[in-house]
Structure formats: structure tokens, C-alpha cells
Enzyme design. Structure first.
Site, PDB file in Angstrom:
ATOM      1  N   LYS A 107      20.678 -27.137   7.713  1.00 57.75           N
ATOM      2  CA  LYS A 107      20.865 -27.074   6.261  1.00 57.75           C
ATOM      3  C   LYS A 107      21.312 -28.398   5.653  1.00 57.75           C
ATOM      4  O   LYS A 107      21.270 -28.550   4.427  1.00 57.75           O
ATOM      5  CB  LYS A 107      21.929 -26.044   5.918  1.00 57.75           C
ATOM      6  CG  LYS A 107      21.738 -24.698   6.540  1.00 57.75           C
ATOM      7  CD  LYS A 107      20.628 -23.953   5.877  1.00 57.75           C
ATOM      8  CE  LYS A 107      20.301 -22.719   6.648  1.00 57.75           C
ATOM      9  NZ  LYS A 107      19.824 -21.630   5.896  1.00 57.75           N
TER      10      LYS A 107
HETATM   11  C1  LIG Z   1      21.383 -21.892  12.721  1.00 58.29           C
HETATM   12  C2  LIG Z   1      20.396 -21.178  11.862  1.00 58.29           C
HETATM   13  N1  LIG Z   1      19.224 -20.842  12.386  1.00 58.29           N
HETATM   14  C3  LIG Z   1      18.304 -20.180  11.664  1.00 58.29           C
HETATM   15  C4  LIG Z   1      18.549 -19.810  10.367  1.00 58.29           C
HETATM   16  C5  LIG Z   1      17.479 -19.072   9.608  1.00 58.29           C
HETATM   17  O1  LIG Z   1      16.845 -19.940   8.715  1.00 58.29           O
HETATM   18  P1  LIG Z   1      16.087 -19.361   7.447  1.00 58.29           P
HETATM   19  O2  LIG Z   1      17.093 -18.623   6.635  1.00 58.29           O
HETATM   20  O3  LIG Z   1      15.533 -20.550   6.751  1.00 58.29           O
HETATM   21  O4  LIG Z   1      15.039 -18.447   7.968  1.00 58.29           O
HETATM   22  C6  LIG Z   1      19.758 -20.142   9.770  1.00 58.29           C
HETATM   23  C7  LIG Z   1      20.100 -19.801   8.366  1.00 58.29           C
HETATM   24  O5  LIG Z   1      19.406 -19.959   7.469  1.00 58.29           O
HETATM   25  C8  LIG Z   1      20.700 -20.874  10.528  1.00 58.29           C
HETATM   26  O6  LIG Z   1      21.857 -21.244   9.998  1.00 58.29           O
HETATM   27  N1  LIG Z   2      21.142 -18.455   7.307  1.00 59.00           N
HETATM   28  C1  LIG Z   2      21.646 -18.867   6.063  1.00 59.00           C
HETATM   29  C2  LIG Z   2      21.455 -17.792   5.038  1.00 59.00           C
HETATM   30  C3  LIG Z   2      21.061 -18.366   3.739  1.00 59.00           C
HETATM   31  O1  LIG Z   2      19.848 -19.039   3.885  1.00 59.00           O
HETATM   32  P1  LIG Z   2      19.307 -20.057   2.805  1.00 59.00           P
HETATM   33  O2  LIG Z   2      18.432 -21.017   3.558  1.00 59.00           O
HETATM   34  O3  LIG Z   2      18.570 -19.246   1.815  1.00 59.00           O
HETATM   35  O4  LIG Z   2      20.445 -20.764   2.169  1.00 59.00           O
HETATM   36  C4  LIG Z   2      23.079 -19.357   6.243  1.00 59.00           C
HETATM   37  O5  LIG Z   2      23.365 -19.863   7.306  1.00 59.00           O
HETATM   38  O6  LIG Z   2      23.893 -19.257   5.356  1.00 59.00           O
END
Ligand SMILES: Cc1ncc(COP(=O)(O)O)c(C=O)c1O
Ligand SMILES: N[C@@H](CCOP(=O)(O)O)C(=O)O
Length: 433
Positions: A107
């Protein structure tokens, strides 16, 4: 670039307005009005471009002219100040490590990019912006870090009480300054629903400028395209058919990969790797999309029962089930499978993964077992020490803490407990408004 709402009941708008609003007035997610593929020569010559140049080419059409090109170059340079290495696991599987940023989860790129866009838009603005974020673990920490001390911006993070790891909780509750953490008695989907409801609440929107830093916000979502380009640059000379296995929760990351594919990036196939929160895995089997309450797992950041970005995926594939199915496979794994995968990666390949990456690894294995002759890259989306207890127990070994994690270990948590949407409103009106 103009953006349109996927609910089709709001006017098209600019990148700036889409970023500042977060979500369209009709509650729809914003989506680019058009996608122009990059030239074939760009892909043929990708080795001649730096990561910053690749990122610039990939995102330019989506953010200019609101962000002028020289400003965009600076934002990208500041955003991408760490590594994105591909590590070989075996002849058919590699991993793309996305945890080398300040909060050690993928992120960081989107949060840093969006914070800088908002900072640019806000530079001559006297009105404060309140960024609302729902997190199942990693978004909160990355947004807190990315927006810490940004002038004119208040950040309010909602997280499900007891359902994020200890280190994730430290990362999102200890920074203070312009960051407020709200501990919600519920699951991630409750947090996400409260955030979406706040955007439609005139009692709030008449008194404050609200936006979102979840992947619903295009400035948080689109920079995630970069990862797929960076992996391709590292692998394309050795492997023809590249498949990405993306550990998925809210489906923003995999959807960003699909946008990269729309830009012409030669991606052979996607695998959405799920824990037991498997709405999309079930959809691909039954053609029925049935969001359901999320269940708690050891890959907690993927504990999402109603993925926000599924609607964007449907849009990319024009709501054509067969077209989606030919590009996307999905598998779901239990916590026991995930622990076994952590152990196998460590024992057989000396690789210490985190539980989310381990689910991605299982997705690669499941896909390759169908007899496909391809190279599968699983995204290692967070550093294993963010899930210390789970990982150490699975591999039966102590692991060293990197400085980014060490730095938050002894900090003091500060959060406000809330239960209902009315509680959120009270906090926003009394503390921020
Ligand atoms: C470590 C980790 N892996 C995978 C995901 C899943 O990603 P997405 O929500 O983009 O599918 C998240 C949260 O978004 C995460 O924090
Ligand atoms: N897995 C995420 C959940 C929110 O996902 P986002 O990509 O829409 O912000 C988290 O770790 O908070």
C-alpha cells in the site's frame, strides 16, 4: 482525463475532482472515460526505461493535465524511493516483493502517490480535507505514514477491533498528529460501509470536505499498476507467458494489474488467490456474485466479504463472464493450507513469506497444476514480520525485525472505540468538524 461513475448517475468529472471526492455523488466508483494502450515500441524497449520513466508512461494519461507533467515526475520520484525485486522461487514460480517501503506492505506506493496529489491540489486551499480510510490491516498504516503531517489534511482510520495484527495496529494507532484511529466493534466490511455512508451524509459533507484513501480513490488505486510493469521488466527476457497470482481482498491490486494489461502489458493470465473469504472464487464457479460477511483468517488483510473493486473488474471485461473467465482464475485456501505453504516455502526454498504471499504462492501452484506452461509470479504483499506470531510458529524459527517494524514496537497505542455509524459521526463532528 475525465472520470465517469460506474453507477452512471453522476456527471463525468476531472482527475482532481475524482481524487478530492473519493467516490462519486451517486455512490459509484470512478473509472477512466477511456484507456489508450501504450505503443508496442514502449514494450519492446522497456529495458531502456527506468522504473520512474515506466511509471510516468503508465499513469500519465490518467492524471494529466490536472497534475502537470513536471509535477507528476516529481511525485513519482518521491513515491518510488525503494526496491521492487523479483525473487526466484523455482523454475516456474517467482515472487515480486512489494514490502520494501516505509510500512512494509504494497500500500505504500498508492498512499504516497495519493498524498502527494492531494498535497498538490490543496496547496492554495484554506479548507481542510478529511481522509477517511477503512482498513483490514495494511492500508491504515500506509495511509497514516503517507499523510503524516501533510498540511490541511486530517486522516481518520477505521479498523476492526482485534482483527489486525499487533504490528499493523501499532502502525496505525501510534503516529498521532493529524492521524486519528477508530477501533470498530465489527469486521472490515462494517468499517468500509461506514466510510461509504459518510460520503453520502449531508450532515457531514456540508461541514467538511471528505475523501477516501482506500483503493476506491483513483489516486490510491491506479499507481498499483506500476508493480506489474516492474515485474515484467525484470522477467520478460527469461519468460514468455507471465501469470500473476495476486493475494486478493478488496481486489484493488489485481484490478490495477488488469488496467496494466489494458495498457498493453503482455500479461498471460491472472490468478486471484483468496483465503476463505472467497466471493470471487465462487463467482467464477457459479456465475453468482454473492457478497457475504467476512470470516477471520491468518491472512487478515484479505478478510473482505464484499470487495469494492469487483465492479471495476466487471467494467474492464464489459460484464462478459466468459471474457473475464478466460483472463482470470481464482482459488481459495484455508489457514491450514496457508501455514503449510509458509512451511514449504521456508523448508524447500529458504524463503520466508508472509501469510498473504503464501496464499499467492498456493494460487501459483494450483494454476500450474492445471498443466499450463507459464511462469507464475505471486505478489509478496507484506513483510513477514508484520505477522510475526503466525510466521514464526509456521516455520519454527525466530525472524529478525527490520528497522521499520522495530521503530513502532514500543510506541503507545491511541485509539477511540466506536460501535455504530452514529459514533463515527459524533467523532467527525466533534473532533474534526
Ligand atoms: C498484505 C496484503 N495482501 C493482500 C491484500 C489484498 O489486496 P487487495 O485489497 O488490493 O485485493 C491486502 C489488502 O489490501 C494486504 O494488505
Ligand atoms: N486489505 C486492505 C483493505 C482495504 O483495501 P484498499 O486497497 O481498498 O485500501 C487493508 O489492508 O486495509
Amino acid at each position: 482525463m475525465k472520470y465517469r461513475s460506474l453507477n452512471k448517475k453522476a456527471p463525468n468529472t476531472t482527475f482532481k475532482d475524482a481524487v478530492v471526492r473519493g467516490i462519486a455523488p451517486d455512490k459509484g466508483l470512478y473509472f477512466p472515460e477511456s484507456i489508450t494502450p501504450l505503443s508496442t515500441s514502449f514494450f519492446e524497449n522497456i529495458d531502456d526505461f527506468s522504473y520512474e520513466e515506466i511509471a510516468f508512461e503508465a499513469i500519465k494519461q490518467f492524471v494529466t493535465p490536472d497534475i502537470p507533467e513536471p509535477v507528476l515526475k516529481t511525485i513519482i520520484a518521491e513515491t518510488l524511493s525503494f526496491e521492487f525485486p523479483v525473487v526466484k522461487v523455482n523454475d516456474q514460480i517467482s515472487t515480486l516483493e512489494l514490502f520494501h517501503g516505509p510500512t512494509m506492505a504494497f500500500k505504500d506506493v498508492g498512499a504516497r502517490f495519493m498524498a502527494r496529489c492531494l498535497g498538490y491540489f490543496n496547496q492554495n486551499n484554506t479548507e481542510e480535507v478529511t481522509v477517511l480510510v477503512a482498513t483490514s490491516g495494511d492500508t491504515g498504516g500506509a495511509v497514516a505514514n503517507g499523510f503524516l503531517g501533510v498540511k490541511g489534511v486530517n486522516v481518520v482510520i477505521l479498523y476492526p477491533s482485534g482483527k489486525v495484527s499487533d504490528i499493523q495496529e501499532k502502525q496505525l494507532t501510534t503516529l498521532k498528529q493529524n492521524i486519528t484511529a477508530l477501533e470498530v466493534d465489527g469486521v472490515f466490511d462494517d468499517c468500509q460501509d461506514m466510510v461509504k455512508r459518510a460520503f453520502m451524509d449531508e450532515d457531514l459533507t456540508s461541514k467538511m470536505q471528505l475523501t477516501s484513501a482506500n483503493s476506491i480513490n483513483v489516486a490510491r488505486w491506479l499507481p498499483q499498476m506500476f508493480y506489474f510493469f516492474f515485474a515484467y521488466k525484470q522477467l520478460h527476457k527469461r519468460h514468455k507467458d507471465i501469470v500473476f497470482s495476486v493475494p486478493s481482498g478488496n481486489f484493488g491490486n489485481i484490478c490495477a494489474g488488469m488496467m496494466a494489461q489494458q495498457l498493453g502489458l503482455p500479461i498471460h493470465h491472472f490468478v486471484a488467490s483468496n483465503n476463505e473469504n472467497n466471493v470471487v472464487t465462487e463467482y467464477l464457479t457459479t456465475q453468482l456474485y454473492q457478497p457475504k460477511p467476512s470470516v477471520q483468517t491468518i491472512s487478515n488483510a484479505m478478510d473482505v466479504g464484499n470487495p469494492s473493486n469487483f465492479i471495476r473488474i466487471q467494467e474492464i471485461y464489459k460484464n462478459d463472464f466468459e471474457s473475464l473467465k478466460s483472463n482470470l482464475s481464482s482459488y481459495s485456501f484455508s489457514d491450514d493450507d496457508t501455514r503449510e505453504a509458509l512451511k514449504e516455502l521456508y523448508t524447500d526454498f529458504s524463503y520466508v513469506a508472509d501469510p498473504h504471499g503464501a496464499v499467492g504462492y498456493l494460487g501459483c501452484k494450483a494454476y500450474l497444476q492445471t498443466g499450463q506452461d507459464a511462469h507464475c509470479v505471486f505478489l509478496e504483499t507484506a513483510h513477514p514480520t508484520k505477522f510475526l506470531d503466525v510466521v514464526e510458529a509456521a516455520i519454527n524459527k525466530k525472524i529478525d525485525l527490520p528497522p521499520q517494524i522495530e521503530a513502532v514496537m514500543d510506541k503507545e497505542k491511541e485509539s477511540i472505540s466506536i460501535t455504530t455509524y452514529e459514533d463515527l459521526k459524533t467523532v467527525l463532528l466533534n473532533t474534526i468538524g
